[in-house]
Design an enzyme around this catalytic site. Structure first.
Site, PDB file in Angstrom:
ATOM      1  N   CYS A  71     -27.301 -18.566 -78.983  1.00 21.41           N
ATOM      2  CA  CYS A  71     -26.306 -19.470 -78.378  1.00 21.41           C
ATOM      3  C   CYS A  71     -26.691 -19.806 -76.929  1.00 21.41           C
ATOM      4  CB  CYS A  71     -24.925 -18.821 -78.430  1.00 21.41           C
ATOM      5  SG  CYS A  71     -23.638 -19.913 -77.789  1.00 21.41           S
ATOM      6  N   CYS A  75     -21.733 -16.337 -71.971  1.00 19.73           N
ATOM      7  CA  CYS A  75     -20.566 -15.432 -71.985  1.00 19.73           C
ATOM      8  C   CYS A  75     -21.056 -13.985 -71.801  1.00 19.73           C
ATOM      9  CB  CYS A  75     -19.803 -15.571 -73.290  1.00 19.73           C
ATOM     10  SG  CYS A  75     -19.511 -17.298 -73.746  1.00 19.73           S
ATOM     11  N   CYS A  78     -21.184 -11.345 -74.660  1.00 26.04           N
ATOM     12  CA  CYS A  78     -21.559 -11.712 -76.027  1.00 26.04           C
ATOM     13  C   CYS A  78     -22.993 -11.354 -76.436  1.00 26.04           C
ATOM     14  CB  CYS A  78     -21.328 -13.203 -76.237  1.00 26.04           C
ATOM     15  SG  CYS A  78     -21.591 -13.655 -77.975  1.00 26.04           S
ATOM     16  N   CYS A 115     -12.706 -15.755 -92.162  1.00 31.82           N
ATOM     17  CA  CYS A 115     -12.993 -16.393 -90.868  1.00 31.82           C
ATOM     18  C   CYS A 115     -14.497 -16.518 -90.684  1.00 31.82           C
ATOM     19  CB  CYS A 115     -12.452 -15.541 -89.721  1.00 31.82           C
ATOM     20  SG  CYS A 115     -10.743 -15.060 -89.933  1.00 31.82           S
ATOM     21  N   CYS A 146     -10.435 -19.883 -91.687  1.00 31.59           N
ATOM     22  CA  CYS A 146     -10.476 -19.980 -90.221  1.00 31.59           C
ATOM     23  C   CYS A 146     -11.939 -20.169 -89.845  1.00 31.59           C
ATOM     24  CB  CYS A 146      -9.937 -18.689 -89.605  1.00 31.59           C
ATOM     25  SG  CYS A 146     -10.010 -18.691 -87.788  1.00 31.59           S
ATOM     26  N   CYS A 206      -5.694 -20.215 -83.502  1.00 33.14           N
ATOM     27  CA  CYS A 206      -5.946 -18.786 -83.327  1.00 33.14           C
ATOM     28  C   CYS A 206      -6.593 -18.656 -81.961  1.00 33.14           C
ATOM     29  CB  CYS A 206      -6.882 -18.278 -84.423  1.00 33.14           C
ATOM     30  SG  CYS A 206      -7.437 -16.579 -84.156  1.00 33.14           S
ATOM     31  N   ARG A 278      -3.239  -9.954 -83.387  1.00 35.18           N
ATOM     32  CA  ARG A 278      -4.299  -9.222 -84.109  1.00 35.18           C
ATOM     33  C   ARG A 278      -4.964  -8.176 -83.228  1.00 35.18           C
ATOM     34  NH1 ARG A 278      -7.684 -13.175 -85.768  1.00 35.18           N
ATOM     35  NH2 ARG A 278      -6.186 -13.584 -87.419  1.00 35.18           N
TER      36      ARG A 278
HETATM   37  N1  SAM Z   1     -19.184 -19.622 -80.097  1.00 32.61           N
HETATM   38  C1  SAM Z   1     -17.838 -19.720 -80.412  1.00 32.61           C
HETATM   39  C2  SAM Z   1     -16.929 -19.489 -79.231  1.00 32.61           C
HETATM   40  O1  SAM Z   1     -17.327 -18.863 -78.258  1.00 32.61           O
HETATM   41  O2  SAM Z   1     -15.780 -19.904 -79.308  1.00 32.61           O
HETATM   42  C3  SAM Z   1     -17.393 -18.830 -81.557  1.00 32.61           C
HETATM   43  C4  SAM Z   1     -17.904 -17.426 -81.668  1.00 32.61           C
HETATM   44  S1  SAM Z   1     -17.512 -16.316 -80.329  1.00 32.61           S
HETATM   45  C5  SAM Z   1     -18.477 -14.906 -80.774  1.00 32.61           C
HETATM   46  C6  SAM Z   1     -15.801 -15.856 -80.676  1.00 32.61           C
HETATM   47  C7  SAM Z   1     -15.128 -14.846 -79.793  1.00 32.61           C
HETATM   48  O3  SAM Z   1     -15.616 -13.544 -80.035  1.00 32.61           O
HETATM   49  C8  SAM Z   1     -15.264 -14.999 -78.289  1.00 32.61           C
HETATM   50  O4  SAM Z   1     -14.429 -15.969 -77.758  1.00 32.61           O
HETATM   51  C9  SAM Z   1     -14.832 -13.614 -77.810  1.00 32.61           C
HETATM   52  O5  SAM Z   1     -13.431 -13.589 -77.606  1.00 32.61           O
HETATM   53  C10 SAM Z   1     -15.180 -12.714 -78.993  1.00 32.61           C
HETATM   54  N2  SAM Z   1     -16.251 -11.763 -78.630  1.00 32.61           N
HETATM   55  C11 SAM Z   1     -17.570 -12.030 -78.540  1.00 32.61           C
HETATM   56  N3  SAM Z   1     -18.260 -10.943 -78.156  1.00 32.61           N
HETATM   57  C12 SAM Z   1     -17.349  -9.957 -77.991  1.00 32.61           C
HETATM   58  C13 SAM Z   1     -17.462  -8.589 -77.592  1.00 32.61           C
HETATM   59  N4  SAM Z   1     -18.622  -8.040 -77.262  1.00 32.61           N
HETATM   60  N5  SAM Z   1     -16.330  -7.850 -77.543  1.00 32.61           N
HETATM   61  C14 SAM Z   1     -15.129  -8.408 -77.856  1.00 32.61           C
HETATM   62  N6  SAM Z   1     -14.991  -9.686 -78.244  1.00 32.61           N
HETATM   63  C15 SAM Z   1     -16.074 -10.466 -78.300  1.00 32.61           C
HETATM   64 FE1  SF4 Z   2     -21.946 -18.404 -77.650  1.00 33.38          FE
HETATM   65 FE2  SF4 Z   2     -21.098 -15.911 -77.798  1.00 33.38          FE
HETATM   66 FE3  SF4 Z   2     -20.177 -17.475 -75.897  1.00 33.38          FE
HETATM   67 FE4  SF4 Z   2     -19.454 -17.940 -78.475  1.00 33.38          FE
HETATM   68  S1  SF4 Z   2     -18.939 -16.140 -77.244  1.00 33.38           S
HETATM   69  S2  SF4 Z   2     -20.093 -19.438 -76.943  1.00 33.38           S
HETATM   70  S3  SF4 Z   2     -21.349 -17.300 -79.500  1.00 33.38           S
HETATM   71  S4  SF4 Z   2     -22.306 -16.811 -76.132  1.00 33.38           S
END
Ligand code: SAM
Ligand code: SF4
Ligand code: DTB
Length: 333
Positions: A71, A75, A78, A115, A146, A206, A278
């Site tokens: 990606c 973030c 992530c 989901c 979802c 959600c 949740r």
């Molecule tokens: N890329 C899309 C986005 O960011 O909306 C969808 C996938 S992203 C992985 C979905 C959510 O997963 C993020 O908004 C975050 O809240 C959650 N998430 C990702 N990594 C995480 C982590 N290490 N611990 C807890 N929640 C996490």
């Molecule tokens: Fe990309 Fe992870 Fe951020 Fe979703 S949460 S936008 S998968 S870096």
């Protein structure tokens, strides 16, 4: 004293919509809930919970990563960001037959919602089309659907709605003023804009966040205020405990006190009485007693299945045992 931090309202939302949610929570109101004695807070949350839900029923959602890794966003939490070396390789979009196999397995194990998550910043039209086919096919199996695909354009949200999508997951993750410390490749307003498009397309929302990012208590309250003050609060509110993944900038964050996680659930329940709250990421390392307190605090949905997107979630057997011990049953739609 007036709090410095307020919730951000999307101007388009304010102009175009009849507010159905008349209650407004200030960040200070929410901080005051957090400051209640634990027993008072949990009692209040359980009272609110019982006004709207069966207190012993928990909704089961199963996650599948349909497009893993690589990606372009940064973030800080992530494992799927291409900016960090986490050992998660970039993969292509999963073929439809594999998705359906996973959905069938989830249904057989008792999930009622499936989901699908993709590590995209924002999908291209052909990708939305492919996901739309997955949505229609999963829905035809009798599961709620979802997806979480990143930022959407108006026509893409409409396309997903036409495919039969029930929920779109798009988290605000934290308060507006802390967001820039966690993500630099998009803004809070970008998130609010997509949430608006999803709502306008007639898809259920959600939307939740993560605790343990390093936010202070006012910022944690700021996230809840933001969610609770939406014209229509999200139907589903995932509260994630940060899963610390090696290679991400937050890998060495301090653990939050489990009781503070429980408090966050309780405050979400009180401020969003009709939403499903949740108990989301972070259950793998959470003991049974903490999870039991989360249910007492008003959590009534979990991610069910051995994987979240790329990290681990409790084994089914562990959840089955926990449900048995607590006398919990599956929420039927
Ligand atoms: N890329 C899309 C986005 O960011 O909306 C969808 C996938 S992203 C992985 C979905 C959510 O997963 C993020 O908004 C975050 O809240 C959650 N998430 C990702 N990594 C995480 C982590 N290490 N611990 C807890 N929640 C996490
Ligand atoms: Fe990309 Fe992870 Fe951020 Fe979703 S949460 S936008 S998968 S870096
Ligand atoms: C949400 O709020 N939590 C889920 C889901 N929505 C997409 C994702 C949790 C991800 C945890 C880390 C991982 O496995 O990638």
């Amino acid at each position: 004293m007036e709090s410095q931090i307020t919730w951000v309202q999307n101007p388009a939302q304010a102009a175009n919509k009849t507010a159905s949610n008349t209650q407004r929570w200030s960040v200070e109101d929410i901080e005051a809930l957090f400051a209640l004695p634990f027993n008072d807070l949990l009692f209040k949350a359980q009272q609110v919970h019982r006004e709207h839900f069966d207190p012993n029923a928990v909704q089961l959602s199963t996650l599948l990563s349909i497009k893993t890794g690589g990606c372009p966003e940064d973030c800080a939490y992530c494992p799927q960001s291409a900016k960090y070396d986490t050992g998660v390789d970039a993969e292509k979009l999963m073929p439809l037959d594999e998705v359906l196999k996973a959905a069938q397995a989830a249904k057989d194990k008792g999930a009622t919602r499936f989901c699908m998550g993709a590590a995209w910043r924002s999908p291209k039209d052909h990708q939305v089309e492919a996901v739309g086919e997955m949505v229609s096919a999963v829905k035809a199996m009798g599961l709620e659907t979802c997806v979480t695909l990143g930022m959407l354009k108006d026509h893409q949200a409409k396309q997903l709605q036409a495919a039969g999508l029930d929920y779109y997951n798009h988290n605000l993750d934290t308060s507006p003023d802390f967001y820039g410390d966690i993500i630099s490749t998009r803004t809070y307003q970008d998130r609010l804009d997509t949430l608006d498009r999803v709502r306008d397309a007639g898809i259920k929302v959600c939307c939740g966040g993560i605790v343990g990012l390093g936010e202070n208590l006012t910022q944690r309250a700021g996230l809840i205020a933001q969610l609770a003050n939406m014209d229509e609060p999200p139907e589903s509110v995932p509260i994630n405990n940060l899963v610390k993944v090696e290679g991400t900038p937050l890998a060495d964050n301090a653990d939050i006190d489990p009781l503070d996680f429980v408090r966050t659930i309780a405050v979400a329940r009180i401020t969003m009485p009709k939403s499903f709250v949740r108990l989301s990421a972070g259950r793998e390392t959470m003991n049974e007693s903490t999870q039991a307190l989360c249910f007492l605090a008003g959590a009534n949905s979990i991610f069910y299945g051995e994987k979240l997107l790329v990290t681990d979630n409790p084994e089914l057997e562990r959840d089955t045992q926990l449900f048995k011990k607590l006398g919990l049953k599956r929420f039927e739609n």
